[in-house]
Design a protein around this motif. Structure first.
Motif, PDB file in Angstrom:
ATOM      1  N   THR A 125      25.383  33.941  35.018  1.00 30.14           N
ATOM      2  CA  THR A 125      24.712  34.510  36.172  1.00 30.14           C
ATOM      3  C   THR A 125      25.775  34.959  37.171  1.00 30.14           C
ATOM      4  N   SER A 126      25.385  35.744  38.157  1.00 31.14           N
ATOM      5  CA  SER A 126      26.352  36.217  39.156  1.00 31.14           C
ATOM      6  C   SER A 126      27.038  35.065  39.889  1.00 31.14           C
ATOM      7  N   PRO A 127      26.302  34.033  40.329  1.00 30.22           N
ATOM      8  CA  PRO A 127      26.977  32.902  40.977  1.00 30.22           C
ATOM      9  C   PRO A 127      27.931  32.177  40.029  1.00 30.22           C
ATOM     10  N   GLU A 128      27.531  32.035  38.758  1.00 30.50           N
ATOM     11  CA  GLU A 128      28.394  31.360  37.788  1.00 30.50           C
ATOM     12  C   GLU A 128      29.654  32.168  37.530  1.00 30.50           C
ATOM     13  N   LEU A 129      29.508  33.488  37.440  1.00 30.58           N
ATOM     14  CA  LEU A 129      30.671  34.352  37.231  1.00 30.58           C
ATOM     15  C   LEU A 129      31.626  34.250  38.409  1.00 30.58           C
ATOM     16  N   LYS A 130      31.086  34.269  39.604  1.00 26.22           N
ATOM     17  CA  LYS A 130      31.921  34.180  40.804  1.00 26.22           C
ATOM     18  C   LYS A 130      32.682  32.863  40.822  1.00 26.22           C
ATOM     19  N   GLU A 131      31.989  31.788  40.478  1.00 24.78           N
ATOM     20  CA  GLU A 131      32.630  30.471  40.486  1.00 24.78           C
ATOM     21  C   GLU A 131      33.714  30.369  39.415  1.00 24.78           C
ATOM     22  N   ALA A 132      33.411  30.845  38.196  1.00 22.75           N
ATOM     23  CA  ALA A 132      34.379  30.751  37.106  1.00 22.75           C
ATOM     24  C   ALA A 132      35.620  31.581  37.400  1.00 22.75           C
ATOM     25  N   THR A 133      35.411  32.788  37.920  1.00 18.23           N
ATOM     26  CA  THR A 133      36.534  33.666  38.238  1.00 18.23           C
ATOM     27  C   THR A 133      37.403  33.082  39.342  1.00 18.23           C
ATOM     28  N   ALA A 134      36.749  32.604  40.399  1.00 14.53           N
ATOM     29  CA  ALA A 134      37.495  32.032  41.524  1.00 14.53           C
ATOM     30  C   ALA A 134      38.299  30.815  41.086  1.00 14.53           C
ATOM     31  N   SER A 135      37.703  29.985  40.251  1.00 16.06           N
ATOM     32  CA  SER A 135      38.385  28.783  39.785  1.00 16.06           C
ATOM     33  C   SER A 135      39.617  29.129  38.947  1.00 16.06           C
ATOM     34  N   SER A 136      39.468  30.089  38.038  1.00 13.86           N
ATOM     35  CA  SER A 136      40.588  30.474  37.178  1.00 13.86           C
ATOM     36  C   SER A 136      41.711  31.116  37.977  1.00 13.86           C
ATOM     37  N   MET A 137      41.353  31.978  38.923  1.00 14.50           N
ATOM     38  CA  MET A 137      42.377  32.654  39.709  1.00 14.50           C
ATOM     39  C   MET A 137      43.135  31.675  40.598  1.00 14.50           C
ATOM     40  N   GLN A 138      42.426  30.724  41.139  1.00 22.71           N
ATOM     41  CA  GLN A 138      43.097  29.718  41.959  1.00 22.71           C
ATOM     42  C   GLN A 138      44.005  28.843  41.098  1.00 22.71           C
ATOM     43  N   TYR A 139      43.514  28.479  39.918  1.00 25.48           N
ATOM     44  CA  TYR A 139      44.275  27.627  39.011  1.00 25.48           C
ATOM     45  C   TYR A 139      45.593  28.280  38.611  1.00 25.48           C
ATOM     46  N   VAL A 140      45.552  29.585  38.350  1.00 25.01           N
ATOM     47  CA  VAL A 140      46.750  30.306  37.927  1.00 25.01           C
ATOM     48  C   VAL A 140      47.563  30.802  39.123  1.00 25.01           C
ATOM     49  N   ASP A 141      47.027  30.645  40.322  1.00 29.50           N
ATOM     50  CA  ASP A 141      47.721  31.030  41.554  1.00 29.50           C
ATOM     51  C   ASP A 141      47.901  32.541  41.653  1.00 29.50           C
ATOM     52  N   ILE A 142      46.779  33.267  41.503  1.00 27.84           N
ATOM     53  CA  ILE A 142      46.844  34.730  41.623  1.00 27.84           C
ATOM     54  C   ILE A 142      45.826  35.259  42.635  1.00 27.84           C
ATOM     55  N   ASN A 143      45.370  34.416  43.541  1.00 28.88           N
ATOM     56  CA  ASN A 143      44.416  34.898  44.543  1.00 28.88           C
ATOM     57  C   ASN A 143      44.991  36.056  45.348  1.00 28.88           C
ATOM     58  N   ASN A 144      46.289  36.035  45.555  1.00 26.68           N
ATOM     59  CA  ASN A 144      46.924  37.106  46.333  1.00 26.68           C
ATOM     60  C   ASN A 144      46.927  38.435  45.596  1.00 26.68           C
ATOM     61  N   LEU A 145      46.619  38.415  44.300  1.00 27.35           N
ATOM     62  CA  LEU A 145      46.604  39.655  43.512  1.00 27.35           C
ATOM     63  C   LEU A 145      45.193  40.211  43.326  1.00 27.35           C
ATOM     64  N   ALA A 146      44.192  39.535  43.842  1.00 29.86           N
ATOM     65  CA  ALA A 146      42.794  39.842  43.520  1.00 29.86           C
ATOM     66  C   ALA A 146      42.441  41.318  43.676  1.00 29.86           C
ATOM     67  N   LYS A 147      42.882  41.951  44.755  1.00 27.37           N
ATOM     68  CA  LYS A 147      42.478  43.324  45.030  1.00 27.37           C
ATOM     69  C   LYS A 147      43.510  44.352  44.556  1.00 27.37           C
TER      70      LYS A 147
END
Length: 279
Positions: A125-147
């Motif tokens: 679902t959209s909320p699940e996708l948002k959560e999974a993506t955010a978790s993975s990006m934070q884990y790999v430390d790429i939040n600064n690359l998101a956009k």
């Protein structure tokens, strides 16, 4: 110089952990070049297994055969006691994540959109996708690359984005999780090399079976439970870092002398190499 049959080291990793991947009699040949030579291997849950060896030893080829990207001339591969050919592609994609050496992607996606591609098999679902993506990006430390647009990223940044994509893909794998990494540190700086292998180590601690192709023997010694040395499509040594990281094995396989020591701050071996004249 190659190991003779009488000298060949056979440290088979003993483990009471669950056998996740079982491969038997794998053979593959391209022209006159033998890539895999009747190779048997078991991979266990809860372990990081490194595939090592000189250039052309068969490391990446073995990984591609194990994940089904390449079909061997002979032999079988099973995941969780089920032949690989019997797995539905959609189901397998929920449990097997593969990070290749190079990922061909030229579309002007943002880094976040590339990470979201990992969720395609999961039907989130959209909320699940948002959560999974955010978790993975934070884990790999790429939040600064998101956009950032993917084509504008450096090689190392792209590698980290694809690692987050693979982790997103495995976010619903449960207790059947396999992570395969082909030279995941090749384009990374020192800190991100360690961070990437810490992620692999943590995945194994959570029950995943992790296979990683590496060239850096010292990184492998620090982060892997089992080291399998290949050459000419055969397993030449198989065991813990302490068992197989010996001067004789390294000199025989790589043709270069080393000295082996215990790391001053950790209980694992490390190698020192230098010009031949030093030894």
């Amino acid at each position: 110089m190659m190991l003779s049959n009488s000298e060949k080291v056979d440290f088979t990793a003993s483990s009471d952990k669950v056998c996740v991947i079982q491969a038997r009699d794998l053979s593959l040949q391209f022209g006159d070049k033998v890539l895999l030579n009747h190779l048997d291997i078991d991979i266990h849950a809860g372990e990081v297994t490194a595939l090592l060896g000189p250039n052309g030893a068969g490391k990446s080829t073995l990984l591609k055969v194990l994940c089904g990207e390449i079909k061997p001339k002979s032999g079988t591969v099973s995941f969780f006691d089920q032949p690989l050919n019997n797995w539905a592609r959609e189901e397998l994609a929920c449990h097997l994540g593969v990070l290749p050496q190079h990922s061909a992607l030229s579309f002007a996606f943002t880094a976040k959109e590339v990470v979201e591609l990992g969720a395609i098999p999961l039907q989130l679902t959209s909320p699940e996708l948002k959560e999974a993506t955010a978790s993975s990006m934070q884990y790999v430390d790429i939040n600064n690359l998101a956009k950032r647009l993917y084509p504008t990223l450096s090689g190392g940044e792209k590698q980290r984005v694809h690692l987050a994509r693979v982790l997103t893909q495995l976010s619903k794998a449960g207790d059947k999780c396999i992570l395969m990494l082909d030279e995941p540190t090749s384009a990374l700086d020192l800190a991100h090399q360690h961070h990437t292998l810490q992620i692999a180590q943590n995945m194994a601690m959570q029950g995943a079976a992790v296979i990683v192709v590496l060239h850096d023997l010292n990184l492998a010694a620090q982060y892997t439970d089992r080291m399998i040395f290949l050459n000419e499509g055969e397993i030449k040594a198989d065991g813990t870092p302490t068992e197989v990281l010996t001067p004789k094995i390294i000199d025989t396989l790589y043709g270069w002398p080393v000295s082996v020591h215990t790391h001053p701050t950790g209980d694992f071996p490390y190698l020192l190499s230098a010009n031949h004249s030093v030894f």
